[in-house]
Scaffold this motif. Structure first.
Motif, PDB file in Angstrom:
ATOM      1  N   MET A  43      52.482  17.207  49.986  1.00  0.00           N
ATOM      2  CA  MET A  43      51.464  16.899  48.973  1.00  0.00           C
ATOM      3  C   MET A  43      51.039  18.180  48.260  1.00  0.00           C
ATOM      4  O   MET A  43      51.155  19.292  48.786  1.00  0.00           O
ATOM      5  N   GLY A  44      50.537  18.007  47.039  1.00  0.00           N
ATOM      6  CA  GLY A  44      49.965  19.131  46.323  1.00  0.00           C
ATOM      7  C   GLY A  44      48.547  19.389  46.802  1.00  0.00           C
ATOM      8  O   GLY A  44      47.864  18.487  47.288  1.00  0.00           O
ATOM      9  N   LEU A  45      48.110  20.629  46.684  1.00  0.00           N
ATOM     10  CA  LEU A  45      46.770  21.007  47.127  1.00  0.00           C
ATOM     11  C   LEU A  45      46.095  21.814  46.023  1.00  0.00           C
ATOM     12  O   LEU A  45      46.603  22.848  45.598  1.00  0.00           O
ATOM     13  N   LEU A  46      44.954  21.299  45.540  1.00  0.00           N
ATOM     14  CA  LEU A  46      44.144  22.011  44.551  1.00  0.00           C
ATOM     15  C   LEU A  46      42.894  22.508  45.262  1.00  0.00           C
ATOM     16  O   LEU A  46      42.035  21.724  45.661  1.00  0.00           O
ATOM     17  N   ALA A  59      47.132  30.082  48.961  1.00  0.00           N
ATOM     18  CA  ALA A  59      47.482  29.487  47.676  1.00  0.00           C
ATOM     19  C   ALA A  59      48.755  30.134  47.139  1.00  0.00           C
ATOM     20  O   ALA A  59      49.020  31.309  47.387  1.00  0.00           O
ATOM     21  N   ASP A  60      49.539  29.340  46.418  1.00  0.00           N
ATOM     22  CA  ASP A  60      50.724  29.894  45.756  1.00  0.00           C
ATOM     23  C   ASP A  60      50.327  30.536  44.426  1.00  0.00           C
ATOM     24  O   ASP A  60      50.756  31.647  44.112  1.00  0.00           O
ATOM     25  N   ARG A  61      49.519  29.802  43.650  1.00  0.00           N
ATOM     26  CA  ARG A  61      49.064  30.314  42.355  1.00  0.00           C
ATOM     27  C   ARG A  61      47.546  30.241  42.277  1.00  0.00           C
ATOM     28  O   ARG A  61      46.924  29.406  42.928  1.00  0.00           O
ATOM     29  N   VAL A  62      46.971  31.105  41.477  1.00  0.00           N
ATOM     30  CA  VAL A  62      45.518  31.160  41.285  1.00  0.00           C
ATOM     31  C   VAL A  62      45.202  31.116  39.795  1.00  0.00           C
ATOM     32  O   VAL A  62      45.868  31.778  38.989  1.00  0.00           O
ATOM     33  N   ALA A  75      50.596  34.349  40.292  1.00  0.00           N
ATOM     34  CA  ALA A  75      50.812  34.267  41.730  1.00  0.00           C
ATOM     35  C   ALA A  75      49.604  34.798  42.478  1.00  0.00           C
ATOM     36  O   ALA A  75      49.025  35.826  42.096  1.00  0.00           O
ATOM     37  N   ALA A  76      49.231  34.109  43.546  1.00  0.00           N
ATOM     38  CA  ALA A  76      48.035  34.497  44.292  1.00  0.00           C
ATOM     39  C   ALA A  76      48.139  35.912  44.828  1.00  0.00           C
ATOM     40  O   ALA A  76      47.178  36.693  44.748  1.00  0.00           O
ATOM     41  N   SER A  77      49.303  36.256  45.362  1.00  0.00           N
ATOM     42  CA  SER A  77      49.470  37.593  45.937  1.00  0.00           C
ATOM     43  C   SER A  77      49.355  38.674  44.874  1.00  0.00           C
ATOM     44  O   SER A  77      48.770  39.741  45.109  1.00  0.00           O
ATOM     45  N   ALA A  78      49.884  38.400  43.674  1.00  0.00           N
ATOM     46  CA  ALA A  78      49.834  39.389  42.595  1.00  0.00           C
ATOM     47  C   ALA A  78      48.413  39.595  42.091  1.00  0.00           C
ATOM     48  O   ALA A  78      47.979  40.731  41.867  1.00  0.00           O
ATOM     49  N   ILE A  79      47.664  38.492  41.916  1.00  0.00           N
ATOM     50  CA  ILE A  79      46.288  38.612  41.423  1.00  0.00           C
ATOM     51  C   ILE A  79      45.396  39.274  42.471  1.00  0.00           C
ATOM     52  O   ILE A  79      44.526  40.080  42.138  1.00  0.00           O
ATOM     53  N   ALA A  80      45.640  38.948  43.739  1.00  0.00           N
ATOM     54  CA  ALA A  80      44.847  39.579  44.799  1.00  0.00           C
ATOM     55  C   ALA A  80      45.115  41.077  44.868  1.00  0.00           C
ATOM     56  O   ALA A  80      44.194  41.876  45.098  1.00  0.00           O
ATOM     57  N   ALA A  81      46.367  41.469  44.654  1.00  0.00           N
ATOM     58  CA  ALA A  81      46.727  42.890  44.751  1.00  0.00           C
ATOM     59  C   ALA A  81      46.267  43.675  43.533  1.00  0.00           C
ATOM     60  O   ALA A  81      45.802  44.815  43.653  1.00  0.00           O
ATOM     61  N   ALA A  82      46.372  43.065  42.337  1.00  0.00           N
ATOM     62  CA  ALA A  82      46.046  43.807  41.111  1.00  0.00           C
ATOM     63  C   ALA A  82      45.586  42.859  40.012  1.00  0.00           C
ATOM     64  O   ALA A  82      46.358  42.561  39.082  1.00  0.00           O
ATOM     65  N   PRO A  83      44.363  42.349  40.090  1.00  0.00           N
ATOM     66  CA  PRO A  83      43.857  41.497  38.997  1.00  0.00           C
ATOM     67  C   PRO A  83      43.763  42.300  37.704  1.00  0.00           C
ATOM     68  O   PRO A  83      43.464  43.502  37.733  1.00  0.00           O
ATOM     69  N   THR A  84      43.992  41.643  36.584  1.00  0.00           N
ATOM     70  CA  THR A  84      44.001  42.354  35.307  1.00  0.00           C
ATOM     71  C   THR A  84      42.747  42.084  34.472  1.00  0.00           C
ATOM     72  O   THR A  84      42.282  42.970  33.754  1.00  0.00           O
ATOM     73  N   HIS A  85      42.196  40.872  34.537  1.00  0.00           N
ATOM     74  CA  HIS A  85      41.012  40.557  33.745  1.00  0.00           C
ATOM     75  C   HIS A  85      39.769  41.159  34.404  1.00  0.00           C
ATOM     76  O   HIS A  85      39.656  41.211  35.634  1.00  0.00           O
ATOM     77  N   ASP A  86      38.816  41.602  33.592  1.00  0.00           N
ATOM     78  CA  ASP A  86      37.611  42.257  34.116  1.00  0.00           C
ATOM     79  C   ASP A  86      36.832  41.344  35.064  1.00  0.00           C
ATOM     80  O   ASP A  86      36.302  41.803  36.081  1.00  0.00           O
TER      81      ASP A  86
END
Length: 361
Positions: A43-46, A59-62, A75-86
């Motif tokens: 199943m999908g999970l939101l 999460a896979d994506r954020v 990707a969740a891992s990418a945003i957690a490691a280096a978010p770009t938006h302020d």
């Protein structure tokens, strides 16, 4: 609740803040359960959440939202490691962590205010042959003037029951509660009730949605300060709004027109308006996002410093409590299993429950 949601084998499960009211150990267990169910059933999970640390691992994506718009996605891992938006950067930076430096500017505590001695609370069991339940078992606890003491433990460990007993909102089966060395009776006077004021977990649920903000804040004065005129009450309401850094123009609004942070400031102002010496804060930030929670913690630290208000902080968030609490008492099954300076408990936890909470934080 999860069992109810998956009973008919849905294709999509929407989990709206599924772990915000749980302690760190249970949060990890429930998030792991949701991830396992997703993988086993397909199943999908939101996940709707302000807990970025949980999303990073489950999460896979954020999608990061601000003002009704998606401001960052990936990707969740990418945003957690280096978010770009302020905004995403600010959310991540505000998320409490035990890796953050502990504050070194906490005020020096004064004389003892509240002492719980062998405090015990029992509740009658349900059913014909059910035994009474001991929710709090012979707890000893002291809070000094200007001191913040954290009550930390798992869900159902007895934290809120202790807080309600000390605030005069719940029963005491045995033991004693002292205020400045004198026993507090079961039926407290107006002055005794005024000295200890509560702030509850859900700011919206704890205030009347039909009332104006000014009426909500003034409510304790009607019962605790009947000597005041309407002008006197209005003056104290204005002072309380200033103390929590709220615009006086909000006084005529109703709770539905407030943000979560503003509503919690109103709840704190309602507790402060009676000019207490101690606050009992029951999960006062768990319903708020990290940015707003940081603002509320900064407000509490200022009240600590400027007003010398003592605080009993009931929480399952060890990292958040570490930012403004002098001491911590760790509860397990109604008993205090470890207590001491916050720095000591984090650096070298002794009890199994403390070790679990530190590891999960």
């Amino acid at each position: 609740m999860i069992a109810c949601a998956i009973a008919h084998r849905p294709r999509l499960l929407i989990a709206d803040e599924p772990v915000s009211a749980l302690d760190a150990h249970l949060r990890a267990e429930i998030m792991a359960l949701l991830t396992r169910l997703r993988r086993e059933t397909g199943m999908g999970l939101l996940l709707v959440s302000h807990d970025l640390a949980s999303l990073e691992h489950h999460a896979d994506r954020v999608l990061v939202m601000q003002g009704g718009q998606v401001v960052e996605a990936g990707a969740a891992s990418a945003i957690a490691a280096a978010p770009t938006h302020d905004y995403a950067k600010a959310l991540w930076a505000a998320t409490p962590s035990l890796r953050s430096p502990l504050p070194g500017d906490l005020p020096v505590p004064g004389a003892p205010l509240v002492e719980a001695r062998a405090l015990t609370v029992r509740f009658a069991g349900s059913g014909l042959f059910a035994k009474p339940v001991t929710a709090v078992d012979a707890v000893d606890l002291t809070v000094h003037q200007g001191e913040a003491v954290a009550l930390i433990g798992g869900s159902g460990s007895g934290k809120s029951t202790i807080g309600r007993a000390i605030a005069g909102l719940g029963p005491v089966s045995a033991g004693a509660i002292l205020w400045k060395g004198a026993p507090l009776p079961a039926r407290r006077s107006r002055e005794q009730r005024r000295m200890i004021q509560p702030v509850f977990q859900d700011p919206i649920a704890s205030i009347d949605p039909r009332w104006r903000v000014s009426d909500i804040i003034a409510e304790p004065l009607v019962h605790l300060r009947p000597d005041l005129t309407s002008w006197g009450r209005a003056g104290l309401v204005k002072k309380a709004l200033q103390m929590v850094e709220l615009d006086g123009a909000l006084a005529d609004r109703t709770p539905m027109a407030l943000s979560g942070g503003q509503a919690q400031r109103v709840a704190i102002a309602r507790a402060l308006v009676a000019e207490p010496e101690m606050l009992v804060l029951d999960e006062a930030t768990s319903a708020l996002d990290p940015l707003v929670a940081v603002q509320i913690v900064a407000l509490l630290k200022r009240l600590q410093r400027d007003q010398e208000i003592a605080m009993l902080v009931i929480t399952h968030d060890l990292a958040l409590a570490a930012q403004f609490c002098h001491l911590a008492a760790v509860l397990d099954a109604g008993r205090i299993v470890e207590q001491g300076p916050m720095t000591q408990l984090i650096a070298a936890p002794q009890a199994t429950m403390t070790q679990r909470l530190v590891a999960a934080s």
